[in-house]
Design an enzyme around this catalytic site. Structure first.
Site, PDB file in Angstrom:
ATOM      1  N   TYR A  19       7.455 -10.415 -47.778  1.00 14.76           N
ATOM      2  CA  TYR A  19       7.852  -9.006 -47.831  1.00 14.76           C
ATOM      3  C   TYR A  19       7.291  -8.428 -49.121  1.00 14.76           C
ATOM      4  O   TYR A  19       7.430  -9.035 -50.183  1.00 14.76           O
ATOM      5  CB  TYR A  19       9.379  -8.864 -47.805  1.00 14.76           C
TER       6      TYR A  19
ATOM      7  N   ASP B  84       2.798 -11.785 -55.481  1.00 13.02           N
ATOM      8  CA  ASP B  84       3.890 -10.830 -55.539  1.00 13.02           C
ATOM      9  C   ASP B  84       5.084 -11.538 -56.162  1.00 13.02           C
ATOM     10  O   ASP B  84       5.798 -12.289 -55.492  1.00 13.02           O
ATOM     11  CB  ASP B  84       4.208 -10.303 -54.130  1.00 13.02           C
TER      12      ASP B  84
ATOM     13  N   LYS C  16      12.285  -5.772 -60.223  1.00 13.98           N
ATOM     14  CA  LYS C  16      13.584  -6.434 -60.395  1.00 13.98           C
ATOM     15  C   LYS C  16      13.886  -6.791 -61.853  1.00 13.98           C
ATOM     16  O   LYS C  16      14.182  -5.909 -62.648  1.00 13.98           O
ATOM     17  CB  LYS C  16      13.670  -7.652 -59.467  1.00 13.98           C
TER      18      LYS C  16
HETATM   19  N1  PLP Z   1       7.984  -7.614 -53.083  1.00 12.52           N
HETATM   20  C1  PLP Z   1       8.956  -8.530 -53.003  1.00 12.52           C
HETATM   21  C2  PLP Z   1       8.605  -9.983 -53.071  1.00 12.52           C
HETATM   22  C3  PLP Z   1      10.287  -8.135 -52.861  1.00 12.52           C
HETATM   23  O1  PLP Z   1      11.252  -9.056 -52.782  1.00 12.52           O
HETATM   24  C4  PLP Z   1      10.586  -6.765 -52.806  1.00 12.52           C
HETATM   25  C5  PLP Z   1      11.974  -6.300 -52.648  1.00 12.52           C
HETATM   26  O2  PLP Z   1      12.889  -7.025 -52.431  1.00 12.52           O
HETATM   27  C6  PLP Z   1       9.535  -5.837 -52.903  1.00 12.52           C
HETATM   28  C7  PLP Z   1       8.244  -6.297 -53.044  1.00 12.52           C
HETATM   29  C8  PLP Z   1       9.821  -4.371 -52.890  1.00 12.52           C
HETATM   30  O3  PLP Z   1      10.455  -4.020 -54.074  1.00 12.52           O
HETATM   31  P1  PLP Z   1      11.297  -2.636 -54.156  1.00 12.52           P
HETATM   32  O4  PLP Z   1      12.482  -2.839 -53.274  1.00 12.52           O
HETATM   33  O5  PLP Z   1      11.645  -2.516 -55.612  1.00 12.52           O
HETATM   34  O6  PLP Z   1      10.410  -1.552 -53.676  1.00 12.52           O
END
Ligand code: PLP
Length: 446
Positions: free
Chosen positions: A142, A235, A264
């Site tokens: 994700y 990521d 985060k």
């Molecule tokens: N990438 C990863 C691995 C994530 O876990 C998340 C959100 O949980 C995102 C991107 C997206 O981040 P945001 O919710 O701050 O847009």
């Protein structure tokens, strides 16, 4: 447990907010509890119920709900100087320098406002840098709510949108492959390597129950991208400054990507995102380069102050020892409980992340299995049964997890992420007693 006030608030929210929530994962059934306050490792809801919290805001709250004095006073002092300016501030430089000192792949950082914005920006930068359009993502990964990654589909072929509103032509630029399948990604690169701008992957599938990489998989991603002139993007929105401590998951696993996305923890609980990498690639962003990227709130002084002070606190105290030790105790306690009560289920997670996957099959003999969460050891008796990719987690008892187990844990006073897929997090505020209480709750609820 009384939930009257949460129910009333949800009733009102349904009339004023689509689906009653501002992010769909919060729409648990029959209705979510509304939080009144956080308190250390606990949250207290609008009806006064107190839950031991392993959601921790879906990951940002490394230190728990009570910010240490140094973080709180820095944020308050920053706030008293006004919230933001539309001109640079010193804290942006300090946090960028901190990240560059600790994270192997990072020389420069561009701060944005969310994980989604970070991945969207990193993908655009990879496309701009390589002059190619296609990207490769992992099934079950994700990367937020951006157009290029809201996709689904068969391995190795152009993907389809996974959300209404994403044009098919956008999704067709993305190719999905199963995580941990070295052959699949090699095949994709053999067929269309010269069209691929980047592979973007979570170093472990944090949004898919924390499935860890099998030995050599991340190295394969590094090799194929290098061989074909594509970029490797990790990521680390979830794993950044959680897995592997300050060096992040890339340091723990020993594989250095070209670009890294963060969010985060790097914002200490305030909205943030970031893209990091070497100057040679990062200077592709405007104003030095031609890849446009901008934001009114980018580098927001409050978020960056909270992030910097959180990371400084972690560097100066036993934060990672504490959260990783409790994570280990939880995972090993869960492994013992499952051996008695549900030997087919699998414990996943590392450092301060954990999840029990309700896998349907396991070995007859558990002797020699990983003791505190799956390590994908080929000599583990569970190796052929433990999840390697999204399909394996989909095949678990996901409905049982969500409909029966999650509410039962809530009744026991433990707040877990509300489905089989999202990981759970230990914070610096959790204690050994909390772990004991949690293990007792699992015994009851399983
Ligand atoms: N990438 C990863 C691995 C994530 O876990 C998340 C959100 O949980 C995102 C991107 C997206 O981040 P945001 O919710 O701050 O847009």
């Amino acid at each position: 447990m009384n939930h009257e006030r949460s129910r009333d608030l949800y009733d009102r929210a349904l009339s004023s907010i689509p689906g009653g929530v501002n992010s769909p994962v919060r729409a648990v059934r029959p209705y979510p509890f509304f939080v009144e306050s956080g308190d250390g490792a606990h949250v207290v809801d609008a009806d006064g119920n107190r839950f031991l919290d392993y959601v921790m805001g879906y990951g940002p709250l490394l230190l728990g709900h009570d910010l240490p004095e140094q973080v709180q006073s820095a944020v308050q002092s920053r706030l008293s100087d006004g919230p933001m300016y539309g001109a640079p501030t010193e804290v942006e430089v300090e946090l960028a320098e901190f990240v560059a000192r600790h994270v192997p792949s990072v020389e420069m950082t561009r701060f944005v406002n969310s994980g989604t914005e970070a991945t969207v920006s990193a993908i655009r930068l990879a496309r701009g840098h390589t002059g190619r359009d296609k990207i490769v993502v992992m099934q079950g990964g994700y990367h937020g709510a951006g157009e290029s990654t809201l996709v689904q589909g068969e391995s190795g072929v152009p993907a389809e949108p996974s959300s209404t509103g994403v044009p098919e032509s956008f999704a067709a630029e993305t190719i999905t492959v199963p995580f941990n399948d070295a052959e699949a990604v090699r095949e994709v690169f053999e067929e269309r390597g010269d069209e691929i701008a980047c592979v973007i992957a979570e170093p472990l599938l944090g949004n898919c129950a924390s499935v860890p990489p099998v030995e050599g998989y991340l190295e394969t991603l590094r090799e194929v991208t290098d061989e074909h002139g594509a970029l490797l993007v990790f990521d680390e929105v979830m794993t950044g400054f959680r897995i592997g401590g300050l060096q992040c998951a890339q340091g723990k696993f020993g594989v250095t990507p070209d670009l890294t996305t963060f969010a985060k923890i790097i914002g200490g609980g305030f909205p943030v995102g970031a893209v990091g990498g070497p100057a040679e690639i990062m200077e592709g962003f405007a104003p030095t380069g031609d890849v446009f990227q901008a934001g009114t709130y980018s580098g927001h002084p409050l978020s960056l102050t909270a992030g910097l002070e959180t990371l400084r606190f972690a560097a100066e105290n036993d934060v990672y020892d504490h959260v990783n030790d409790l994570g280990e105790k939880l995972r090993s306690g869960l492994t013992d409980i499952l051996a008695d009560q549900a030997p087919e289920y699998t414990v996943l997670g590392t450092d301060s992340m954990f999840k029990v996957v309700f896998t349907r099959d396991g070995p007859r003999d558990l002797d020699g299995q990983c003791e505190a969460g799956c390590r994908q050891r080929p000599d583990c008796p569970r190796y052929d049964y433990c999840p390697k990719n999204r399909g394996d987690v989909d095949a678990a008892e996901t409905e049982r997890w969500e409909r029966l187990f999650w509410p039962a844990m809530l009744e026991e006073g433990v707040f877990l992420t509300a489905n089989q897929y999202e990981s759970q997090f230990v914070s610096y505020a959790h204690t050994e007693e909390d772990v004991e209480e949690t293990l007792e709750a699992y015994k009851e609820a399983l």
